[in-house]
Enzyme design. Structure first.
Site, PDB file in Angstrom:
ATOM      1  N   ARG A  51       8.924 -33.307  43.141  1.00  0.00           N
ATOM      2  CA  ARG A  51       9.686 -33.594  44.365  1.00  0.00           C
ATOM      3  C   ARG A  51      10.860 -32.627  44.532  1.00  0.00           C
ATOM      4  NH1 ARG A  51       9.047 -38.432  46.092  1.00  0.00           N
ATOM      5  NH2 ARG A  51       8.426 -38.904  43.959  1.00  0.00           N
ATOM      6  N   THR A  52      11.644 -32.484  43.486  1.00  0.00           N
ATOM      7  CA  THR A  52      12.828 -31.615  43.563  1.00  0.00           C
ATOM      8  C   THR A  52      12.405 -30.156  43.747  1.00  0.00           C
ATOM      9  OG1 THR A  52      14.012 -33.145  42.145  1.00  0.00           O
ATOM     10  CG2 THR A  52      14.955 -30.966  42.365  1.00  0.00           C
ATOM     11  N   LYS A  80       7.376 -19.892  23.049  1.00  0.00           N
ATOM     12  CA  LYS A  80       7.385 -18.900  21.954  1.00  0.00           C
ATOM     13  C   LYS A  80       8.673 -18.997  21.156  1.00  0.00           C
ATOM     14  CE  LYS A  80       4.803 -15.679  24.858  1.00  0.00           C
ATOM     15  NZ  LYS A  80       5.057 -14.557  25.770  1.00  0.00           N
ATOM     16  N   ARG A 101      15.980 -26.849  36.313  1.00  0.00           N
ATOM     17  CA  ARG A 101      15.808 -28.222  35.826  1.00  0.00           C
ATOM     18  C   ARG A 101      15.503 -28.134  34.338  1.00  0.00           C
ATOM     19  NH1 ARG A 101      14.676 -34.041  36.844  1.00  0.00           N
ATOM     20  NH2 ARG A 101      14.274 -33.467  38.961  1.00  0.00           N
ATOM     21  N   HIS A 129      22.634 -34.469  38.564  1.00  0.00           N
ATOM     22  CA  HIS A 129      21.635 -33.995  39.521  1.00  0.00           C
ATOM     23  C   HIS A 129      22.378 -33.873  40.852  1.00  0.00           C
ATOM     24  CE1 HIS A 129      17.958 -33.156  41.400  1.00  0.00           C
ATOM     25  NE2 HIS A 129      17.339 -34.314  41.347  1.00  0.00           N
TER      26      HIS A 129
END
Lengths: 302, 151
Positions: A51-52, A80, A101, A129
């Site tokens: 969604r974001t 890695k 994020r 957020h």
């Protein structure tokens, strides 16, 4: 706020918040503005958040910018063993802006210190957020015509819900009254109540979800998640208590709007969806305009 | 009457750090990097004290701390008293102050904090000095006295 990273909602002053909100309205009126033409935005999603991410990418596309990045850490060199610092150092050489994020808390603050370009926090674990908060503020402003002196009801998981915590901090700049409705296990933590006390902001706590909502200007619903309860019986007891049904809205104010950060499960019955007071889908749409406003102002393009 | 015997022998020049809570002696040693310097150091612990139940004392020869350096121990030994010694005489006494900002030293208690997952120097603002509470500059969580661990 040109060149400034957005990590935490408290990084923005009241004036800056209002500037973003007004700019978001401007973008909603004229959504296609090629302000980001020739700019590259890095979209680094170390954990998936469809969604974001789609909201940001839509905002970037509407501004004619280009996106580079990855949608979860399995397709980045994190697998890695590369450190966040190294990833950020590299990506900040490629791009004009980083949207990130990350599952770890504080990762966005750290990234903003390592990066030569501004970083927008699209969620760092359970911490912050801020673009969600700004889109919530835009939604409130748009539906109420103001952010000042509103009666805000927060319902559901008030203990762990980072969206309600950030919203509380941001709205406290605008002289609100808060009403908290939650099961005892998920009450608003003391640190936020102390914060409100220190600001002289009134709040009331309730454990019953009843007709007290007749006073509300904004009803902000959140999900009560099963995994938050140590005792499954406690969850069973409350899971159907904090559910909003259309019939509960009969005696509410005309200007009331129902917000929810989505995704919802059962806390808003689908019979509410057609009520004009249901606003959560438009709220998600508002996210695109708000993120356009945030990116344009951080890059100094508006 | 015989002269009172010192449990930890006197030093000619240097610093005496007294009134350290016995339980935190080794934290103080580690914070001040005393385990890594070449100076002569003597210490005693679990000594009787009127103020603290059991105190510890450290005597470091030929070492004079900067305020900034010594204030780091305020987190674990707020009651510590310093005596600056020159030629066996106390020439200055100092107490420690809890700083407003703590860089390094303390570990953030939040396991999901980025500082516990990557090699990052921790940074906190001190939000309460009475019962020590440190707010992490990164994850914004509070580490309280009960959870305080030295890096």
């Amino acid at each position: 706020m040109k060149g400034k990273s957005l990590v935490s909602i408290s990084d923005f002053s009241k004036e800056e918040i209002l500037e973003i909100v007004k700019l978001a309205a401007d973008f909603e009126a004229n959504p296609n503005q090629p302000l980001l033409k020739g700019k590259v935005v890095a979209s680094l999603f170390f954990e998936p958040s469809t969604r974001t991410r789609l909201s940001f990418e839509t905002a970037i596309n509407r501004l004619s910018g280009s996106v580079v990045g990855f949608t979860d850490s399995s397709s980045s060199s994190t697998t890695k063993g590369e450190t966040l610092k190294d990833t950020i150092k590299m990506v900040s050489n490629y791009s004009d802006l980083i949207v990130m994020r990350h599952p770890l808390e504080g990762s966005a603050r750290y990234a903003s210190e390592q990066s030569d370009v501004p970083v927008i926090n699209a969620g760092d674990g359970a911490n912050q957020h801020p673009t969600q908060t700004l889109l919530d503020l835009y939604s409130i402003y748009k539906t109420q015509g103001t952010l000042e002196n509103l009666n805000i009801f927060l319902v559901g998981d008030l203990k762990y819900g980072r969206t309600v915590h950030s919203l509380l901090i941001a709205m406290s700049l605008f002289n609100p009254i808060f009403n908290f409705i939650s099961p005892d296990e998920l009450k608003m933590p003391d640190e936020y109540k102390l914060f409100l006390d220190s600001k002289g902001i009134r709040y009331f706590e309730h454990s019953e979800f009843t007709d007290i909502i007749s006073e509300a200007d904004i009803l902000y619903m959140t999900r009560v998640q099963r995994e938050r309860f140590s005792d499954p019986i406690e969850y069973e007891k409350v899971k159907n208590v904090y559910v909003l049904r259309n019939s509960m809205l009969d005696n509410t104010k005309d200007n009331l709007r129902i917000l929810h950060p989505l995704p919802r499960v059962n806390e808003i019955h689908t019979d509410v969806d057609d009520n004009p007071k249901a606003y959560y889908f438009t709220q998600a749409e508002n996210g695109v305009y708000t993120r356009m406003a945030i990116m344009a102002s951080i890059l100094g393009l508006k | 009457m015989s002269k009172r015997k010192l449990k930890v022998s006197a030093i000619k020049n240097g610093t005496v750090i007294d009134h350290i809570p016995a339980s935190n002696l080794f934290k103080v040693i580690s914070i001040l990097n005393l385990d890594k310097i070449k100076n002569q150091i003597t210490f005693g612990t679990n000594l009787e004290s009127q103020k603290l139940n059991h105190k510890a004392i450290i005597k470091v020869s030929d070492k004079f701390f900067e305020d900034e350096e010594i204030n780091k121990i305020a987190l674990v030994a707020p009651s510590a008293k310093l005596n600056i010694i020159r030629d066996y005489e106390v020439v200055e006494k100092k107490v420690v102050d809890i700083p407003d900002e703590v860089i390094g030293i303390v570990k953030c208690f939040n396991p999901k904090c980025i500082t516990n997952n990557e090699p990052i120097i921790t940074k906190f603002t001190v939000v309460s000095k009475e019962e020590i509470a440190l707010k992490c500059h990164y994850c914004e969580k509070i580490t309280s006295e009960d959870h305080l661990k030295i890096v």
